[in-house]
Design an enzyme around this catalytic site. Structure first.
Site, PDB file in Angstrom:
ATOM      1  N   ASP A   1      -7.197 -20.593 -19.836  1.00 13.95           N
ATOM      2  CA  ASP A   1      -6.615 -21.480 -18.832  1.00 13.95           C
ATOM      3  C   ASP A   1      -6.964 -22.906 -19.229  1.00 13.95           C
ATOM      4  O   ASP A   1      -7.806 -23.128 -20.110  1.00 13.95           O
ATOM      5  CB  ASP A   1      -7.204 -21.163 -17.443  1.00 13.95           C
ATOM      6  CG  ASP A   1      -6.269 -21.538 -16.299  1.00 13.95           C
ATOM      7  OD1 ASP A   1      -5.685 -20.627 -15.684  1.00 13.95           O
ATOM      8  OD2 ASP A   1      -6.124 -22.733 -16.035  1.00 13.95           O
TER       9      ASP A   1
ATOM     10  N   ASN B   1       0.957 -15.273 -19.157  1.00 14.38           N
ATOM     11  CA  ASN B   1       1.185 -15.540 -17.738  1.00 14.38           C
ATOM     12  C   ASN B   1       1.237 -17.027 -17.401  1.00 14.38           C
ATOM     13  O   ASN B   1       1.828 -17.413 -16.382  1.00 14.38           O
ATOM     14  CB  ASN B   1       0.053 -14.864 -16.935  1.00 14.38           C
ATOM     15  CG  ASN B   1      -0.031 -15.356 -15.509  1.00 14.38           C
ATOM     16  OD1 ASN B   1       0.805 -15.014 -14.670  1.00 14.38           O
ATOM     17  ND2 ASN B   1      -1.044 -16.163 -15.228  1.00 14.38           N
TER      18      ASN B   1
ATOM     19  N   TYR C   1      13.001 -24.377 -15.122  1.00 13.33           N
ATOM     20  CA  TYR C   1      12.251 -23.164 -14.817  1.00 13.33           C
ATOM     21  C   TYR C   1      13.098 -21.918 -15.056  1.00 13.33           C
ATOM     22  O   TYR C   1      12.670 -20.968 -15.714  1.00 13.33           O
ATOM     23  CB  TYR C   1      11.775 -23.207 -13.368  1.00 13.33           C
ATOM     24  CG  TYR C   1      10.808 -22.112 -12.998  1.00 13.33           C
ATOM     25  CD1 TYR C   1       9.441 -22.284 -13.159  1.00 13.33           C
ATOM     26  CD2 TYR C   1      11.257 -20.902 -12.469  1.00 13.33           C
ATOM     27  CE1 TYR C   1       8.548 -21.279 -12.818  1.00 13.33           C
ATOM     28  CE2 TYR C   1      10.377 -19.890 -12.128  1.00 13.33           C
ATOM     29  CZ  TYR C   1       9.018 -20.088 -12.300  1.00 13.33           C
ATOM     30  OH  TYR C   1       8.135 -19.086 -11.961  1.00 13.33           O
TER      31      TYR C   1
ATOM     32  N   LYS D   1      12.507 -18.994 -17.888  1.00 17.55           N
ATOM     33  CA  LYS D   1      12.255 -17.605 -17.496  1.00 17.55           C
ATOM     34  C   LYS D   1      13.339 -16.661 -18.017  1.00 17.55           C
ATOM     35  O   LYS D   1      13.048 -15.500 -18.344  1.00 17.55           O
ATOM     36  CB  LYS D   1      12.129 -17.518 -15.971  1.00 17.55           C
ATOM     37  CG  LYS D   1      10.926 -18.268 -15.407  1.00 17.55           C
ATOM     38  CD  LYS D   1       9.611 -17.783 -16.000  1.00 17.55           C
ATOM     39  CE  LYS D   1       8.401 -18.420 -15.348  1.00 17.55           C
ATOM     40  NZ  LYS D   1       7.112 -17.924 -15.881  1.00 17.55           N
TER      41      LYS D   1
ATOM     42  N   ILE E   1       5.638 -15.548  -4.937  1.00 23.21           N
ATOM     43  CA  ILE E   1       4.320 -14.968  -4.679  1.00 23.21           C
ATOM     44  C   ILE E   1       3.392 -16.053  -4.128  1.00 23.21           C
ATOM     45  O   ILE E   1       3.465 -17.210  -4.540  1.00 23.21           O
ATOM     46  CB  ILE E   1       3.716 -14.400  -5.993  1.00 23.21           C
ATOM     47  CG1 ILE E   1       4.720 -13.464  -6.700  1.00 23.21           C
ATOM     48  CG2 ILE E   1       2.392 -13.693  -5.719  1.00 23.21           C
ATOM     49  CD1 ILE E   1       5.072 -12.207  -5.936  1.00 23.21           C
TER      50      ILE E   1
ATOM     51  N   THR F   1       0.761 -18.050  -4.544  1.00 29.03           N
ATOM     52  CA  THR F   1      -0.106 -18.535  -5.619  1.00 29.03           C
ATOM     53  C   THR F   1      -0.257 -20.041  -5.449  1.00 29.03           C
ATOM     54  O   THR F   1       0.437 -20.664  -4.636  1.00 29.03           O
ATOM     55  CB  THR F   1       0.496 -18.259  -7.010  1.00 29.03           C
ATOM     56  OG1 THR F   1       1.631 -19.121  -7.210  1.00 29.03           O
ATOM     57  CG2 THR F   1       0.924 -16.804  -7.167  1.00 29.03           C
TER      58      THR F   1
END
Length: 246
Positions: free
Chosen positions: A34, A87, A153, A157, A186, A188
């Protein structure tokens, strides 16, 4: 998972953090990657406190040299690489195509799409030396449909799914499986910037009547990484509360 080495990018929060917890509980040797070293180190401490094995490696996924170094670190630390979860990602600039800045476009493509190519380039090379492995790429429901004001985005994706299918065709015969997961919206940190009205609008888009949880997506990631999914490759798995069924 005992004895398996797993890299998770964007592993310090959200879906990546939830997946790290499951892989650690299953006995894997984790490399948590990260840009947030503080949260990454805290997660490593948490995993160790529960008897798991993990190390943190700070990585800018948009930098190919750092992605190569991440894979080399995993091999140097644990001797091999078995599973990679690509991810890491950002929401990026939200604008119509004519209003989107060139810098905004380039940033989101670099972090959300090019990073997956860089990851697989070096991850798969390491897995080939180990006789096989599994790659799980995190796409989105917006890898299957468009979304106004999210050109960068959505394009990134969509691209992840194409990369996933291509890699599966190229390496499945060499015992490397490559699959993609398409989460709906989600809970997050990416959603923290949204106000209550926008969150309610997003909830209404999901027939199940709520947003998803990181832990729910993590269960699918764990399964795809494991030998329980040994006949699964080149697939795209939405996990979206019915979003794409509309």
């Amino acid at each position: 998972m005992r004895g398996k080495t797993v890299i998770i990018t964007g592993g310090a929060s959200g879906i990546g953090k939830a997946a790290a917890g499951l892989f650690a509980d299953a006995g894997a040797n984790l490399i948590i990657s990260d840009i947030d070293k503080l949260q990454g180190d805290l997660l490593v401490e948490e995993i160790f406190s529960k008897g798991g094995i993990a190390t943190f490696y700070k990585t800018d996924v948009a930098n190919p040299q750092q992605m190569e170094a991440l894979v080399q670190y995993a091999v140097d630390t644990y001797g091999k690489l078995d599973i990679a979860v690509n991810n890491a990602g950002i929401g990026g600039e939200q604008n119509t195509i004519t209003e989107m800045s060139l810098e905004g476009w380039q940033k989101i493509i670099s972090i959300n799409l090019s990073s997956v190519f860089y990851g697989m380039k070096y991850q798969i090379a390491a897995m080939l030396k180990n006789g096989g492995g599994s790659v799980v790429n995190i796409s989105s429901i917006l890898g299957a449909v468009g979304f106004a004001s999210s050109a960068g985005y959505s394009a990134a994706k969509h691209g992840i799914i194409g990369l996933t299918q291509t890699a599966a065709l190229e390496y499945s015969a060499q015992n490397i499986r490559v699959n993609a997961v398409g989460p709906g919206f989600i809970y997050t940190p990416l959603l923290n910037a949204l106000d209550a009205k926008m969150k309610n609008q997003l909830i209404a888009m999901h027939p199940i009547g709520r947003l998803g949880k990181s832990a729910e997506v993590a269960e699918l990631i764990l399964w795809l990484g494991s030998e329980k999914a040994s006949f699964v490759t080149g697939s795209y798995y939405p996990i979206d509360g019915g979003y794409l069924s509309k």
